[in-house]
Design a protein around this motif. Structure first.
Motif, PDB file in Angstrom:
ATOM      1  N   MET A 146       0.825  -1.222   0.000  1.00 30.40           N
ATOM      2  CA  MET A 146       0.000   0.000   0.000  1.00 30.40           C
ATOM      3  C   MET A 146       0.855   1.266   0.000  1.00 30.40           C
ATOM      4  SD  MET A 146      -3.232  -0.879   2.459  1.00 30.40           S
ATOM      5  CE  MET A 146      -3.826   0.809   2.383  1.00 30.40           C
ATOM      6  N   MET A 147       2.064   1.148   0.536  1.00 34.46           N
ATOM      7  CA  MET A 147       2.930   2.336   0.556  1.00 34.46           C
ATOM      8  C   MET A 147       3.356   2.749  -0.848  1.00 34.46           C
ATOM      9  SD  MET A 147       5.158   1.675   4.017  1.00 34.46           S
ATOM     10  CE  MET A 147       6.231   3.107   3.850  1.00 34.46           C
ATOM     11  N   GLN A 148       3.124   1.853  -1.818  1.00 34.87           N
ATOM     12  CA  GLN A 148       3.431   2.193  -3.213  1.00 34.87           C
ATOM     13  C   GLN A 148       2.359   3.089  -3.835  1.00 34.87           C
ATOM     14  OE1 GLN A 148       6.407   1.080  -4.108  1.00 34.87           O
ATOM     15  NE2 GLN A 148       6.475  -0.004  -2.151  1.00 34.87           N
ATOM     16  N   ILE A 149       1.190   3.149  -3.197  1.00 30.11           N
ATOM     17  CA  ILE A 149       0.104   3.940  -3.800  1.00 30.11           C
ATOM     18  C   ILE A 149       0.457   5.422  -3.720  1.00 30.11           C
ATOM     19  CG2 ILE A 149      -2.370   4.465  -3.719  1.00 30.11           C
ATOM     20  CD1 ILE A 149      -2.756   1.787  -2.215  1.00 30.11           C
ATOM     21  N   ASP A 150       0.348   6.102  -4.866  1.00 28.41           N
ATOM     22  CA  ASP A 150       0.687   7.526  -4.905  1.00 28.41           C
ATOM     23  C   ASP A 150      -0.434   8.366  -4.295  1.00 28.41           C
ATOM     24  OD1 ASP A 150       3.112   7.296  -6.094  1.00 28.41           O
ATOM     25  OD2 ASP A 150       2.275   7.285  -8.140  1.00 28.41           O
ATOM     26  N   ASP A 151      -0.075   9.552  -3.904  1.00 27.04           N
ATOM     27  CA  ASP A 151      -1.042  10.589  -3.580  1.00 27.04           C
ATOM     28  C   ASP A 151      -2.060  10.082  -2.546  1.00 27.04           C
ATOM     29  OD1 ASP A 151      -2.090  13.108  -3.835  1.00 27.04           O
ATOM     30  OD2 ASP A 151      -3.495  12.538  -5.426  1.00 27.04           O
ATOM     31  N   LEU A 152      -1.525   9.561  -1.472  1.00 27.80           N
ATOM     32  CA  LEU A 152      -2.393   8.909  -0.490  1.00 27.80           C
ATOM     33  C   LEU A 152      -2.071   9.401   0.919  1.00 27.80           C
ATOM     34  CD1 LEU A 152      -4.349   6.316  -0.110  1.00 27.80           C
ATOM     35  CD2 LEU A 152      -2.245   5.099   0.486  1.00 27.80           C
ATOM     36  N   TYR A 153      -3.091   9.714   1.686  1.00 22.38           N
ATOM     37  CA  TYR A 153      -2.898   9.756   3.136  1.00 22.38           C
ATOM     38  C   TYR A 153      -3.205   8.374   3.666  1.00 22.38           C
ATOM     39  CZ  TYR A 153      -2.137  14.731   3.405  1.00 22.38           C
ATOM     40  OH  TYR A 153      -1.583  15.971   3.280  1.00 22.38           O
ATOM     41  N   PHE A 154      -2.220   7.780   4.261  1.00 21.41           N
ATOM     42  CA  PHE A 154      -2.334   6.390   4.699  1.00 21.41           C
ATOM     43  C   PHE A 154      -2.295   6.400   6.238  1.00 21.41           C
ATOM     44  CE2 PHE A 154      -0.047   1.955   4.249  1.00 21.41           C
ATOM     45  CZ  PHE A 154      -1.098   1.370   4.917  1.00 21.41           C
ATOM     46  N   ILE A 155      -3.385   5.969   6.827  1.00 18.56           N
ATOM     47  CA  ILE A 155      -3.468   5.898   8.289  1.00 18.56           C
ATOM     48  C   ILE A 155      -3.491   4.437   8.697  1.00 18.56           C
ATOM     49  CG2 ILE A 155      -4.817   6.502  10.341  1.00 18.56           C
ATOM     50  CD1 ILE A 155      -6.043   8.781   8.792  1.00 18.56           C
ATOM     51  N   LEU A 156      -2.572   4.076   9.552  1.00 27.14           N
ATOM     52  CA  LEU A 156      -2.491   2.694  10.034  1.00 27.14           C
ATOM     53  C   LEU A 156      -2.736   2.702  11.535  1.00 27.14           C
ATOM     54  CD1 LEU A 156      -1.706  -0.327   9.586  1.00 27.14           C
ATOM     55  CD2 LEU A 156       0.669   0.358  10.021  1.00 27.14           C
ATOM     56  N   ILE A 198      -0.977   4.643  16.359  1.00 26.79           N
ATOM     57  CA  ILE A 198      -1.498   5.163  15.089  1.00 26.79           C
ATOM     58  C   ILE A 198      -0.376   5.907  14.388  1.00 26.79           C
ATOM     59  CG2 ILE A 198      -2.462   7.182  16.341  1.00 26.79           C
ATOM     60  CD1 ILE A 198      -4.581   7.319  14.088  1.00 26.79           C
ATOM     61  N   VAL A 199      -0.323   5.758  13.060  1.00 26.97           N
ATOM     62  CA  VAL A 199       0.626   6.551  12.274  1.00 26.97           C
ATOM     63  C   VAL A 199      -0.113   7.094  11.057  1.00 26.97           C
ATOM     64  CG1 VAL A 199       1.501   4.457  11.123  1.00 26.97           C
ATOM     65  CG2 VAL A 199       2.839   6.571  11.052  1.00 26.97           C
ATOM     66  N   ILE A 200       0.173   8.332  10.720  1.00 25.40           N
ATOM     67  CA  ILE A 200      -0.389   8.959   9.522  1.00 25.40           C
ATOM     68  C   ILE A 200       0.780   9.335   8.613  1.00 25.40           C
ATOM     69  CG2 ILE A 200      -1.821  10.820   8.580  1.00 25.40           C
ATOM     70  CD1 ILE A 200      -3.051  11.165  11.352  1.00 25.40           C
ATOM     71  N   LYS A 201       0.763   8.799   7.419  1.00 30.53           N
ATOM     72  CA  LYS A 201       1.810   9.088   6.428  1.00 30.53           C
ATOM     73  C   LYS A 201       1.156   9.818   5.268  1.00 30.53           C
ATOM     74  CE  LYS A 201       4.412   6.535   2.935  1.00 30.53           C
ATOM     75  NZ  LYS A 201       3.584   7.126   1.879  1.00 30.53           N
ATOM     76  N   GLY A 202       1.790  10.855   4.810  1.00 35.20           N
ATOM     77  CA  GLY A 202       1.246  11.575   3.666  1.00 35.20           C
ATOM     78  C   GLY A 202       1.837  12.962   3.572  1.00 35.20           C
TER      79      GLY A 202
END
Lengths: 403, 403
Positions: free
Chosen positions: B324-334, B354-358
């Motif tokens: 999923m980290m390959q998906i572009d233009d994404l706010y990714f919350i785990l 919790i981590v928010i990447k983007g």
């Protein structure tokens, strides 16, 4: 275990350490190492909590709903069996002259004879529908409880605040019949107290000895005794309260906890800390599932601006903490109910440090117990209202909300 | 992306690490390094959240208002088009003997034929104003929905909980006509289910093969389908829900999300993680603006107390995270929806990491994704209810409150 007023601010005189940072507290630090740490806002960030409202919040009640004033808790704390709906007041034994002017608000800081005076006041009959319950507290302090239908706590104080004035007329603070009736009962109570006490044997003796007589009772701080779900019912825990002051004892009492009396507990830095320690260890050996412990001296030192006293008292408490760490099978929570900084000499809204030690907590890498080290801990920043929920969860006594 | 029940407590067997700390999770750790970290209370500190109430909260709804019970979400999750006001129940296919005693609450853990049985039950007619909608779920599970005016969810359960007893009589839990009527309909439903099923072809075959017949339906967990503002309307985001269990699918459905079916998703540690990964990547390539992803295996391992399974399953999920980290233009919350500690074998109130990447998040210096490292992160401690607001703000889709 709530160390009253322990939180503080950095002091230049201590090299910009707080009293808790400056104090030698090997046991508290050991607890920090073994537990999960954080800071806690007793009510909300920046809100200056009273000891009463903070304890109410920490026990899981909403102080904005439950707290109607200090009166009900003081009354319960000195042993009046208050009932929801009672209107309670804090009172002073004071001295009035023949013109009704208050010449000494504290009646020469009377220490003896107040029990006999209280007995006399208890026989007062003002209104057939209003029961008057009066009880002496320590020194010149006392409590008054009015019991009956049609009463209100929305009335003004009689305390003139300064000597040289007569008691203030108690006024209803709204237009209800209840407030009017209560104000009327109180005004007659004050007048009648003078009539009953001016020639009271205790006072005749005091006058003979050149002391100010306790010949009038001045009530203030009206509060309706709140409906509080008993702690034991709310959490299913058999609970004891070990506290020094009437205020905190009253909170324990109103929450339905068993009160543990400690000989020599003064609520000051001169308290008998050995007896407090013994009382805690004895209570822990009984079948209680929860102890609320309040030790008050650090707060007194804060109010008095006595930095060294505060540091030394915290070191005394550290010894109690060390003893309590020997108790098996315990979730041990150490915190304060608010900060009472030396520089402010009153409560402030600074958060307080908190540590929880016990089975399965997510131990963090905090190595000292104090205001600043705690901010790096695994609890981050919580509120007083969260604490019982966190404890009940750890104790595995929570129910799940949902599926 | 919500890893169900991933949070845990330190385990002696893992050198006082949690399963997430012990698991090798290079992708999650990379995400922690690239993002902003913190801990989250799904509902409030110490509150033991269900998966349902937690997801409701994380999606920005108030579970104390929206949550009426598990029934409505289960019903929606198995595909019933529930409508606000419907009364929904979870049901078991059970076995009764001729005297009406339940001899097997799970009808021999029936796996086949329940669709045909459900078809028969759907033809039941008890009250002309009450529509009966019945649908099989997995195994011995099913859902019942009562639709019509004048119904209530304030009725007791019929489930006797143990074999050897008849179904409990359903009772109204208040004095309303609605509760009385609903209880009456349910009691007749149960009786009629036996009449319709005792000689049902599926059951005759089962009896022939020596299996317990599914000859009675036992409802429980009444809940009124809540009025929920659709997620798409609330946030203006076209949303898909990728979930394994009926419960979470139902939450997505009731919130108006599109459900994505995943072949081989079992909700257990044996789930087809490759298919889940494919489903996520395919959905991400479509025109959705929001994906709710729930992967359930870690929770199952927690409930079963299977430490090694939990560690291994988290490592499997780490692979999905990497993809999923390959998906572009994404706010990714785990994050997780709650902790399900191995030692407790049920949900607890411990906060979850919790981590928010983007783009533009305030990257902190946390280098690992787990319960303890997260406490040092830039989010500090937040609540589930805060998350959509934080995300909407990052996505620049928030409106300003004030000027």
């Amino acid at each position: 275990m709530i160390i009253d007023g322990m939180g503080d601010r950095p002091l230049k005189e201590l090299g910009y350490k707080t009293p808790l940072e400056a104090a030698k507290t090997p046991n508290m630090d050991k607890m920090a190492k073994m537990g999960i740490n954080g800071i806690m806002d007793p009510i909300k960030p920046g809100i200056r909590a009273g000891s009463d409202t903070s304890h109410i919040s920490i026990l899981g009640y909403d102080p904005y709903q439950v707290y109607t004033g200090r009166g009900p808790f003081e009354a319960a704390g000195v042993g009046v069996d208050v009932m929801p709906g009672d209107i309670a007041f804090r009172c002073n034994f004071s001295t009035a002259d023949a013109n009704g002017t208050i010449t000494d608000r504290r009646a020469g800081r009377i220490r003896n004879g107040t029990e006999e005076i209280a007995k006399t006041i208890n026989s007062m009959d003002i209104d057939e529908n209003v029961e008057i319950i009066f009880k002496e507290s320590t020194g010149h302090r006392a409590v008054l409880v009015l019991r009956g239908n049609g009463l209100s706590d929305n009335v003004s104080d009689a305390d003139p605040k300064h000597e040289g004035k007569p008691p203030k007329e108690v006024l209803p603070l709204d237009n209800t019949e209840e407030a009017k009736k209560t104000a009327d009962v109180l005004n007659r109570f004050i007048e009648e107290s003078y009539n009953m006490l001016k020639d009271h044997p205790v006072n005749l003796k005091r006058i003979e000895k050149g002391k100010n007589p306790a010949n009038i009772i001045i009530p203030r701080g009206a509060g309706a005794v709140p409906h509080v779900q008993p702690f034991g019912e709310k959490y299913g825990l058999k609970a004891a309260c070990i506290a020094e002051t009437g205020l905190i004892k009253g909170i324990g009492k109103i929450a339905g906890m068993d009160l543990v009396d400690i000989d020599g507990a003064t609520g000051g830095v001169d308290t008998n800390i050995e007896n407090i320690k013994k009382g805690i260890m004895e209570t822990a050996s009984k079948d209680y599932e929860f102890m609320l412990i309040n030790i008050d001296g650090a707060d007194e030192a804060g109010h008095d601006g006595e930095m060294d006293d505060k540091v030394k008292f915290i070191e005394k408490v550290d010894d109690v903490v060390g003893e309590m760490m020997q108790i098996d099978d315990l979730y041990f929570i150490l915190t304060a109910d608010h900060s009472t900084p030396i520089s402010v000499m009153d409560h402030t809204g600074d958060p307080v440090p908190i540590v929880i030690k016990g089975p399965e907590v997510r131990v963090d890498d905090v190595e000292e117990f104090n205001e600043r080290a705690a901010t790096k801990g695994g609890l981050c920043r919580i509120r007083g209202r969260n604490l019982m929920d966190i404890l009940m969860d750890l104790m595995n006594k929570s129910t799940k909300f949902g599926a």
